[in-house]
Structure formats: C-alpha cells, structure tokens
Scaffold this motif. Structure first.
Motif, short mmCIF file in Angstrom:
data_model
loop_
_atom_site.label_atom_id
_atom_site.label_comp_id
_atom_site.label_asym_id
_atom_site.label_seq_id
_atom_site.Cartn_x
_atom_site.Cartn_y
_atom_site.Cartn_z
N SER A 120 66.94 18.87 35.11
CA SER A 120 66.91 19.44 36.47
C SER A 120 66.79 20.96 36.41
CB SER A 120 68.16 19.03 37.23
OG SER A 120 69.32 19.53 36.59
N LEU A 121 67.48 21.58 35.45
CA LEU A 121 67.35 23.04 35.28
C LEU A 121 65.95 23.41 34.83
CD1 LEU A 121 68.53 25.91 35.00
CD2 LEU A 121 69.20 25.28 32.68
N PHE A 122 65.41 22.66 33.87
CA PHE A 122 64.07 22.98 33.36
C PHE A 122 63.00 22.82 34.43
CE2 PHE A 122 64.88 22.30 28.53
CZ PHE A 122 65.66 23.44 28.54
N PHE A 123 63.17 21.85 35.34
CA PHE A 123 62.20 21.71 36.42
C PHE A 123 62.25 22.91 37.37
CE2 PHE A 123 62.00 17.10 35.44
CZ PHE A 123 60.63 17.01 35.38
N GLN A 124 63.43 23.48 37.53
CA GLN A 124 63.52 24.69 38.33
C GLN A 124 62.85 25.88 37.63
OE1 GLN A 124 67.59 25.42 39.39
NE2 GLN A 124 67.88 23.39 40.32
N LEU A 125 62.96 25.91 36.30
CA LEU A 125 62.35 27.01 35.53
C LEU A 125 60.83 26.89 35.48
CD1 LEU A 125 64.81 27.28 32.50
CD2 LEU A 125 64.73 28.69 34.56
N LEU A 126 60.26 25.73 35.85
CA LEU A 126 58.80 25.60 35.87
C LEU A 126 58.15 26.50 36.91
CD1 LEU A 126 58.34 21.74 35.46
CD2 LEU A 126 57.92 23.49 33.75
N ARG A 127 58.93 27.05 37.81
CA ARG A 127 58.39 27.96 38.83
C ARG A 127 58.17 29.37 38.30
NH1 ARG A 127 62.41 24.92 41.28
NH2 ARG A 127 61.72 23.61 43.03
N SER A 128 58.65 29.66 37.09
CA SER A 128 58.56 31.03 36.56
C SER A 128 57.11 31.39 36.25
CB SER A 128 59.40 31.16 35.29
OG SER A 128 58.88 30.34 34.28
N ASN A 129 56.88 32.69 36.12
CA ASN A 129 55.52 33.18 35.85
C ASN A 129 55.20 33.22 34.36
OD1 ASN A 129 55.08 33.67 38.60
ND2 ASN A 129 56.06 35.68 38.48
N ASP A 130 56.13 32.84 33.52
CA ASP A 130 55.94 32.87 32.07
C ASP A 130 55.22 31.59 31.64
OD1 ASP A 130 55.99 33.34 29.42
OD2 ASP A 130 58.17 33.43 29.21
N LYS A 131 53.96 31.72 31.25
CA LYS A 131 53.17 30.54 30.89
C LYS A 131 53.65 29.92 29.59
CE LYS A 131 48.43 28.95 30.30
NZ LYS A 131 47.00 29.34 30.26
N ALA A 132 54.05 30.75 28.62
CA ALA A 132 54.54 30.22 27.34
C ALA A 132 55.80 29.39 27.55
CB ALA A 132 54.81 31.37 26.37
N LEU A 133 56.68 29.88 28.44
CA LEU A 133 57.90 29.13 28.73
C LEU A 133 57.58 27.80 29.41
CD1 LEU A 133 61.04 29.13 28.84
CD2 LEU A 133 60.81 30.10 31.13
N ARG A 134 56.63 27.80 30.33
CA ARG A 134 56.29 26.58 31.06
C ARG A 134 55.74 25.51 30.11
NH1 ARG A 134 53.77 30.10 34.78
NH2 ARG A 134 51.74 29.26 34.20
N THR A 135 54.84 25.89 29.21
CA THR A 135 54.29 24.92 28.26
C THR A 135 55.38 24.41 27.30
OG1 THR A 135 53.61 26.77 26.86
CG2 THR A 135 51.97 25.86 28.36
N PHE A 136 56.29 25.30 26.89
CA PHE A 136 57.39 24.89 26.01
C PHE A 136 58.30 23.89 26.71
CE2 PHE A 136 61.81 25.70 24.68
CZ PHE A 136 61.73 25.29 23.36
N LEU A 137 58.63 24.15 27.97
CA LEU A 137 59.50 23.25 28.72
C LEU A 137 58.81 21.92 28.98
CD1 LEU A 137 61.09 25.70 31.32
CD2 LEU A 137 62.06 24.89 29.18
N GLU A 138 57.52 21.95 29.25
CA GLU A 138 56.78 20.71 29.51
C GLU A 138 56.80 19.79 28.29
OE1 GLU A 138 52.24 19.25 30.69
OE2 GLU A 138 52.70 21.37 30.43
#
Length: 722
Positions: A120-138
């Motif tokens: 649930s926390l990681f889905f909230q972090l998917l809104r961030s502008n950091d593309k590297a973070l989004r791909t890592f979380l996915e």
C-alpha cells in the motif's frame, strides 16, 4: 587484539553486522549504541528532510540487516521508516528515498513487515516523479505477489491487494494508474492473477481518459496467449543435452580433473531439472477475451467511444480490432459496426488489409446476411475489378473468402458465380484466390456453384446438409460410427442376424456395406439388373405396338431411360446412406466409445471426403483444409501467390548454402605434395603488377627473331629436364 577490535567496531559497521548475525547476545551493547546514534540522527533529519544524510543511510541499512536478531527492540523500526516516506516523500533526496525503500524490502524479506502494509505504501510512492524509483517498485511488487502465490494461491491476500489496486485505477495521477495497470497485466501473463476479476478490471481501463492507459488495456486484449519462442528453444536445447549416464561414462574413461568433475556435477543438476520439469502438469492459458463478464456491453461501449473519440488513427484501429474479436468470439450482434467500417474499405485507405481483417473477424453465422451483403458488395466493387492491380484483386478475394467461411449466406449465387470466373485470370494470385473460394463452397454449399465447379461428388458432399440462417443441425448419433460395426462383422465373418427372425426374408438382415469398393460393385450390379429389367419392359412394349418406332420416339425413350437410371441411382445412394445412419446410431447407443474408437471414426470421416459412391476410377486426394482458429490471421488476407524478391542477405545465404561440400575454387597444382615449393611462373601470378611491369613491357617490344630464340631455349631446357 580483542580490545583493539572492540574499539574499532563502532566505526566498522560491516564487521559489527557480521558479528551480530553470528552471536546476537554477545554484541547487544554495541547494537544499542548504534541504535542511539540512529535515533539522534533521525531527529536531526526530520528537521531538514530535504538534505541528504549519508550517515543515516548507512545506519538504516545496518539496522535493517540485523533487525531480525533483536525483534523486540526493533519492533517500531519499520513503522518509523514508513512514516518518513509517507510524510516527506515529495522533498526527500532520491538516493535517501531509494535507500529507505531497500531497507523496507529487507524487512519484508525477513517477515518483519506485512506485505499489505508495504505494498500500500509502494502504490502511494508510484506517484513520485522519480522514474528509477517507480520501475524499482514495480518490479518488487510483481515479484513479491508472485512469491506469495508460488506454492499455493493466497486468495484472501490476493483479494485485498486486487481491491486496493483497482482503486488506484481511478486515481487522478496518470503515472500511478499506468503503473498499476502494467502490474496487473504482468501478473496475468505470469499466471499469478489470471482470473476473470483481473481481466474485467483491465477491460474497464479501456475507457480511461488517459490515452496511455487506454492503449495499454487494448494491447492486452490484442496479445495472444501462445507460448514464447524462448521457452520452446529452451525445451529443444534441453532435449539435445546429454544424459547423466553419458557424461559419467565420458568422465570414467578420460583423465579426471577438477574442471571435468565440476562439469559432471552441473550436467547432473541439469538432467534432474529437466526430469522435474517434464513431471509437472502442463499449464493451459485461455485468452483474456473469453473471461469478460459482459462482452455485449463491452463491445457496445467501445463502439460508442469509437464514434465520439478524436484519438489518432492507430488507436482507432486497435479499438476496431478488439470490437471485431469480441463480436467474432462471442457471436455478438452489433449491427452498426458493419456500416461504420464499410466507408473505410477503399484500396487507397491506410492499413486497409487490417480493416478487411476486422470485417472478416466480426462475421459469424448469427449475423443476418442482409447486413453483410452491402459490405461484401462494397468490397467487390472497390477491390475485385480489373481497373485495380492484381494484388488488390487477390486481397479483395481473400477477404471475401474469409467472410464467407464464417457466414456462407452473405453472398448470393449470381455474385459467387461471377467471382468464380476469375479462376482463369491471367495473374496467378487472382487465379488462386478465386479457386480458394471455389474450394470453400465445395465443402459448405456446393449447390451455389456451377455444376462444373462442384468437383467430383463424394460421400461427404452427398451427406452434406445446407443450413439456413439460424438453423442448428443436431444429430443423435456419432457420424462415422458404422466403421466400428464393420469391424465386428469382419471378426464374426458374417453380418449379424436377429435371433428371433433368423429364418425370415432377406429384408431382415442388417444392411451394412463393408467397404467402398464393395459399395461401388453392388451399385454397378444393381444398375445392370435395372438395365436388364428395363430392356424386358421395352421388349414387351415393342411387342404390343405393331408400328415401328420413329427416330424422335427412340430419342425420347433413351432420355426416359437415362432419367430412370439417375433416379434409381439416387435412390440406391439414399438407401446406402440411410443404412449407414442406422448402423451409426446403433453403435452410438449400444456401447461406450474409447479413444481408439474415435480415431477409427475420424479416419472413416476423412475417407468420405475422398471416396465416391458411384465411380470406380482413380480416386483423387482430398484437398487439405487449413485449420481455422478462433481468430483470423492477417497473412490469410495478404496471401499473394508470387515469388517473393529475395533480399541481399537471403541471396548471400543461398550462395553460401550452394558452396557447402564443394571443392575449393581456384588453381589446382599438379604436384603430388601440396607443400612443395612453387615455380617462378606460379609465383609471378601472385606478384604485384608493378613488380613485373618491365618484363611484360619488354615482351611486347620483342621482335620475331627474339621470340624464336626464346622458344628454342625453352624447348632445349625442357628436353634436358626430362
């Protein structure tokens, strides 16, 4: 040394981490000291969260590595990191944010954190502008859910995660929506969430206002569930690998080395892995379009969206493709679809072959022929005309054939016979396309063709029943089951007779023909008997009439006799077919059919397409029908019978293939030893021209006398060498 080592521990965190994992109780004081240091740094960091603190990063990773050694002390550690990410996500340094996420993943792997809280926390972090973070979380979300369902599916947890993820699709942030959709699609393809609930939520994303999300959902429904080529290649390579016994034999007789033993161990592991994979039950995938709850409603909504959308042409094509697949697979009625796509059917239209494919995909037996006839007329008028190129005509005929294969009543008899006339066209592609149309109607509705185009009548064509619009042909027996009764009669070497009526007339026998040749011979004998009976009747008629018959009367009598023969032949065929139906019904109701029985029945049904009922000539081979799947391939419409122009790579490959096994091209020396020295004349051929230029020039200027002298010297030298 021990004191010096203990003094260095506060600054040497990797060494302390190793020692704590080995003996947590002995190094508890050092850990508490580091925890105090962490608390102080954390309080300072909360005052300035936008600044990067490298010491805090190192301490957070250290604490997450050894948290499982002191679960009581570290009970609130995970919640502190999660609060930091929730409260200061927007202003955190990218490296700090990535470090905190890695620490939480470590805690999750050690089962110190619930997957629902972390995801649930990681889905909230998917809104961030950091593309590297989004791909890592996915990637982590996909792998975590896959590992949870590795041994057995956790339905309760899956339901919770699915509900949360479905709510994300309604979020206003486009990045979060796109990421959550990609996660669901990947989980479906990995057979983790391959249920109808996931498919229907992805279907709801087809109506998203975000174009990227809508395109991703449409592509999901257009993708096939065929196995990847990589997996098939892997299986081929596994079959080619040697067995463990072969490798052990090779290891036994060769010199033993450390490398050879290591390779032997690897091969043993690989063989065990292959056997384990073969022992597993195969997994079968179903197309996502079959799992849609309301296909009619989905198709209507997509078509309504298509009419009012202003997206680019490629997106419209994808929407048309999904609608046509839904209509064809579920046999939906969407009458407005055909006039809409009819206006795009022009030879100059962009991607016109795909549009023709969509028309053919949307056809099925429940569509009224009156709706499809205008579309087919448009295709004939715009494509199948001699003012167009031969390729255009062939594509049009192929599209018409695919339409008629799904809805044979869409074309009328006159139009079909006109199109069939292209079988003698000068271009081969048009000729073959027209012949494929003939072949289609030979097996479905032969009466619509000219008599010369219907082909040789076979048992299958005689048994064929043409269905009208909306008619369903139900049978109460297995067609071809009479073959099983034939085998029983062969084993008993006689036909079966009812025990109660064993001394009755011949009509009481079970009339089952044994083979096609016997059927033909029986028919010919019966026709001969009929001819003899007819001649007897004629003699009686001639005896009664005293006046001689004229020429016209003789012709009329011959015509009557021919008609009588045709009628009697049809009656005999009908009787034979009826007896086969009775025997097939008897077998179907009287025994349980096994797999071997069905194989024999399939063979009999195939032979019916070859064998005729009234001829004894050479039997032609049955024309092979291409296996038609649920979806039409674009290659079926773009199938043009022409010799394709080879590219340069293909030409080079063909040349290399022709050179295999051929002797080396070039000068072949006459010497027995190929390593012997060469003569000056042979060396001269390999020299640079500038080195022998002066000799060539001098030879050109020589007089006739000098040439004679040179020839004489050469002959004398050759004579001495002998």
């Amino acid at each position: 040394m021990g004191k010096r080592q203990n003094n260095q521990l506060p600054s040497n965190l990797p060494q302390l981490q190793n020692l704590i994992k080995r003996d947590p109780a002995s190094y508890k004081d050092e850990f508490l000291q580091q925890q105090k240091h962490y608390k102080s740094l954390l309080s300072l960091f909360e005052l300035h969260p936008n600044d990067r603190n490298k010491n805090l990063e190192v301490l957070v990773m250290f604490m997450s590595q050894v948290a499982h050694c002191y679960p009581d002390i570290m009970s609130e550690f995970a919640q502190e990191i999660m609060d930091l990410l929730k409260n200061h996500n927007a202003v955190l340094d990218p490296e700090m944010r990535m470090t905190f996420c890695r620490a939480l993943i470590l805690l999750r792997n050690k089962n110190l954190l619930l997957s629902t809280d972390l995801l649930s926390l990681f889905f909230q972090l998917l809104r961030s502008n950091d593309k590297a973070l989004r791909t890592f979380l996915e990637s982590h979300i996909i792998n975590d859910i896959k590992n949870i369902n590795a041994k057995s599916k956790n339905m309760k947890l899956n339901g919770t995660l699915q509900n949360f993820m479905f709510n994300v699709l309604n979020d206003s942030n486009s990045r979060a929506v796109k990421m959550s959709l990609n996660i669901m699609i990947d989980l479906y393809k990995k057979n983790v969430w391959n249920d109808a609930k996931t498919v229907n939520v992805i279907a709801s994303a087809c109506f998203s206002k975000i174009t990227k999300v809508m395109v991703a959902a449409l592509k999901f429904f257009l993708s096939t569930d065929e196995p990847d080529k990589d997996s098939s290649d892997d299986s081929d390579s596994e079959d080619e690998k040697p067995s463990a016994r072969e490798v052990m034999q090779a290891n036994k007789f060769n010199k033993k080395t450390r490398k050879r033993e290591k390779n032997l161990k690897k091969v043993k592991q690989q063989v065990a892995k292959v056997h384990k994979k073969k022992a597993k039950a195969p997994a079968y995938n179903f197309s996502a379009l079959h799992l849609v709850h309301d296909p009619q409603g989905l198709a209507e909504k997509l078509f309504k969206q298509l009419e009012s959308t202003h997206e680019r042409f490629e997106v419209k094509l994808m929407t048309l493709d999904v609608i046509s697949r839904l209509v064809g697979l579920h046999q939906l009625i969407l009458l407005n679809f055909y006039p809409y796509i009819q206006r795009f059917l022009q030879p100059h239209q962009k991607e016109v072959t795909k549009l023709l494919l969509f028309v053919a995909q949307a056809c099925h037996e429940l569509v009224p022929p009156d709706v499809l006839e205008p579309v087919l007329r448009t295709m004939v008028n715009n494509f199948v005309t001699e003012r167009n190129s031969s390729d255009c005509m062939a594509i049009g005929l192929n599209a018409i054939r695919e339409m008629c294969s799904r809805c044979p009543l869409a074309i009328n008899e006159d139009l079909l016979r006109d199109l069939v006339q292209y079988k003698n066209y000068k271009d081969k592609s048009v000729c073959m396309a027209a012949r494929s149309l003939i072949h289609l109607y030979r097996s479905s509705m032969p009466e619509m063709l000219h008599k010369k185009d219907r082909g040789k009548p076979t048992e299958a064509s005689i048994q064929l029943k043409v269905k009208q619009f909306g008619e369903i042909d139900n049978v109460d027996y297995v067609p071809g089951a009479e073959a099983l009764l034939k085998e029983e009669t062969k084993d008993d070497s006689a036909f079966h007779i009812d025990e109660s009526n064993s001394e009755s007339d011949d009509d009481e026998w079970v009339d089952v023909p044994q083979s096609d040749d016997e059927i033909e011979s029986n028919l010919e004998e019966s026709e001969d008997d009929d001819d003899s009976d007819g001649s007897g009747e004629e003699s009686e008629d001639e005896a009664e009439n005293d006046e001689p018959a004229t020429g016209d009367d003789a012709e009329q009598k011959n015509e009557k006799m021919a008609n009588k023969k045709k009628v009697k032949g049809k009656q005999k065929k009908a009787e034979i077919l009826e007896s086969k139906k009775k025997s097939a019904a008897e077998v179907s109701l009287g025994k349980f059919l096994t797999d071997d029985d069905f194989k024999k029945i399939e063979a009999v049904q195939a032979s019916k397409q070859i064998h005729s009922l009234n001829t004894r000539g050479v039997k032609r081979k049955a024309e092979e029908d291409a296996q038609r799947g649920e979806l039409i391939k674009l290659g079926d419409i773009e199938n043009i019978y022409k010799k394709k122009k080879h590219s340069k790579i293909d030409r080079i490959a063909s040349v290399r293939k022709g050179q295999e096994g051929r002797e080396k091209f070039g000068y072949k020396g006459g010497r027995q030893n190929p390593f012997a020295s060469t003569t000056n004349r042979e060396k001269k051929k390999t020299k640079n021209f500038m080195m022998i230029r002066h000799k060539a020039r001098s030879k050109v200027k020589r007089s006739f006398k000098s040439k004679q002298i040179a020839l004489r010297n050469y002959l004398i030298k050759q004579k001495k060498m002998r």
